[in-house]
Design a protein around this motif. Structure first.
Motif, PDB file in Angstrom:
ATOM      1  N   ASN A   1      53.234  -3.481  -0.427  1.00 52.87           N
ATOM      2  CA  ASN A   1      52.241  -4.516  -0.162  1.00 52.87           C
ATOM      3  C   ASN A   1      51.033  -3.825   0.468  1.00 52.87           C
ATOM      4  OD1 ASN A   1      50.659  -6.633   0.717  1.00 52.87           O
ATOM      5  ND2 ASN A   1      52.209  -7.542   2.049  1.00 52.87           N
TER       6      ASN A   1
ATOM      7  N   THR B   1      39.873  -7.670   6.980  1.00 52.20           N
ATOM      8  CA  THR B   1      40.099  -7.284   5.582  1.00 52.20           C
ATOM      9  C   THR B   1      39.301  -6.025   5.263  1.00 52.20           C
ATOM     10  OG1 THR B   1      38.277  -8.610   4.650  1.00 52.20           O
ATOM     11  CG2 THR B   1      40.409  -9.711   4.924  1.00 52.20           C
TER      12      THR B   1
ATOM     13  N   ALA C   1      48.510  -4.967   1.996  1.00 55.46           N
ATOM     14  CA  ALA C   1      48.165  -5.483   3.327  1.00 55.46           C
ATOM     15  C   ALA C   1      49.024  -4.826   4.404  1.00 55.46           C
ATOM     16  CB  ALA C   1      48.330  -7.000   3.367  1.00 55.46           C
TER      17      ALA C   1
ATOM     18  N   SER D   1      41.250 -12.675  11.389  1.00 55.17           N
ATOM     19  CA  SER D   1      41.686 -11.832  10.260  1.00 55.17           C
ATOM     20  C   SER D   1      40.775 -10.625  10.128  1.00 55.17           C
ATOM     21  CB  SER D   1      41.695 -12.627   8.952  1.00 55.17           C
ATOM     22  OG  SER D   1      40.378 -13.077   8.618  1.00 55.17           O
TER      23      SER D   1
ATOM     24  N   ASP E   1      44.471  -8.315   5.252  1.00 58.61           N
ATOM     25  CA  ASP E   1      44.495  -8.398   3.794  1.00 58.61           C
ATOM     26  C   ASP E   1      43.471  -7.428   3.213  1.00 58.61           C
ATOM     27  OD1 ASP E   1      45.502  -9.266   1.397  1.00 58.61           O
ATOM     28  OD2 ASP E   1      44.568 -11.239   1.439  1.00 58.61           O
ATOM     29  N   ASP E   2      43.499  -7.252   1.892  1.00 62.33           N
ATOM     30  CA  ASP E   2      42.572  -6.303   1.280  1.00 62.33           C
ATOM     31  C   ASP E   2      41.182  -6.892   1.056  1.00 62.33           C
ATOM     32  OD1 ASP E   2      43.623  -7.996  -0.637  1.00 62.33           O
ATOM     33  OD2 ASP E   2      43.831  -6.461  -2.183  1.00 62.33           O
TER      34      ASP E   2
ATOM     35  N   ILE F   1      49.184 -10.289   5.044  1.00 63.67           N
ATOM     36  CA  ILE F   1      49.334 -11.356   4.056  1.00 63.67           C
ATOM     37  C   ILE F   1      50.396 -10.903   3.050  1.00 63.67           C
ATOM     38  CG2 ILE F   1      48.210 -12.573   2.156  1.00 63.67           C
ATOM     39  CD1 ILE F   1      47.306 -13.609   4.827  1.00 63.67           C
TER      40      ILE F   1
ATOM     41  N   TYR G   1      38.560 -10.480   1.340  1.00 66.68           N
ATOM     42  CA  TYR G   1      38.223 -11.855   1.682  1.00 66.68           C
ATOM     43  C   TYR G   1      37.266 -12.330   0.598  1.00 66.68           C
ATOM     44  CZ  TYR G   1      36.430 -15.813   4.505  1.00 66.68           C
ATOM     45  OH  TYR G   1      36.072 -17.061   4.971  1.00 66.68           O
TER      46      TYR G   1
ATOM     47  N   THR H   1      42.933 -18.060   1.104  1.00 65.44           N
ATOM     48  CA  THR H   1      44.216 -17.401   1.372  1.00 65.44           C
ATOM     49  C   THR H   1      44.417 -17.193   2.871  1.00 65.44           C
ATOM     50  OG1 THR H   1      44.231 -16.249  -0.762  1.00 65.44           O
ATOM     51  CG2 THR H   1      45.565 -15.303   1.010  1.00 65.44           C
TER      52      THR H   1
END
Length: 236
Positions: A146, A233, A148, A231, A205-206, A133, A208, A213
């Motif tokens: 970033n 996270t 992610a 996904s 991503d880090d 992300i 949820y 998002t």
């Protein structure tokens, strides 16, 4: 003697044949720090990966939480996200760790999660392409990285930065839960749409939180011809 990636204190590793002959990776966090993390295991929501052991019974229906039932009940979002899997509960200690990573520039701490991240990824899809992300250009410049992308790097799989974030998007952490769930313009757009057609993707991503998002990013990929989007996270 090893040093914890979070608190930086020295600690002695417990000796074992598995570590000795390379079947088990040496721990990267001390026992105290590791003990403050709560792994998501056991019964979970089949879609978002929410831990049902700490979730009130009245907010679930069968193997799905009410949040995901609401998402799937909305025609615009039905089937957009195949599944999300998260490694840890977003408790106070995990919140501190992520803050140290994102806002105090301690990027090394992310390596502590690579072994668990890799194991969880194999349960989702071994042949999917990873898509971190993205941050806005401004946020990326402020942090210098970033988070992610750092997480995705630990999976040692093909990663594509196919999405970019529109710079007029307000920071998600400053929004209330209701604001995050409001219908809005998709904050993501393509860097390269051609590489999407007929492929499976796993977004990285880090955290949820509400799932908005992740779903907005997944929607962009699906509309361009992706066959499936899941996904993973760090926390939920």
């Amino acid at each position: 003697m090893s040093y914890c990636l979070y608190c930086h204190k020295s600690y002695s590793e417990a000796w074992s044949w598995e570590a000795m002959i390379g079947f088990k990776q040496s721990p990267l966090l001390c026992q105290d720090c590791e003990g403050r993390l709560v792994r998501i295991m056991g019964e979970i929501c089949r879609m978002c990966g929410r831990d049902f052991s700490i979730f009130p019974e009245q907010y679930r229906q069968g193997d799905c939480c009410f949040d995901c039932i609401r998402w799937e009940g909305n025609d615009a979002w039905t089937g957009v996200l195949q599944q999300n899997r998260s490694l840890y509960v977003y408790n106070d200690f995990m919140k501190e760790m992520i803050a140290k990573l994102k806002y105090r520039g301690d990027a090394e701490v992310v390596k502590a999660f690579y072994p668990v991240l890799s194991s969880e990824f194999k349960k989702i899809s071994r042949d999917a392409i990873l898509v971190p992300i993205p941050l806005s250009e401004e946020r990326h410049y402020e942090r210098g990285f970033n988070q992610a992308e750092l997480l995705a790097r630990g999976l040692k799989k093909h990663t594509s930065n196919l999405l970019k974030r529109k710079n007029n998007e307000e920071k998600q952490s400053k929004k209330s839960r209701n604001d995050r769930l409001q219908k809005k313009e998709n904050p993501f757009e393509f860097v390269d749409e051609i590489k999407v057609m007929g492929k499976k993707f796993v977004l990285v991503d880090d955290v949820y939180t509400t799932g908005s998002t992740i779903r907005y990013a997944a929607k962009v990929l699906l509309e361009a011809g992706a066959t499936e989007v899941s996904s993973i996270t760090l926390a939920r």
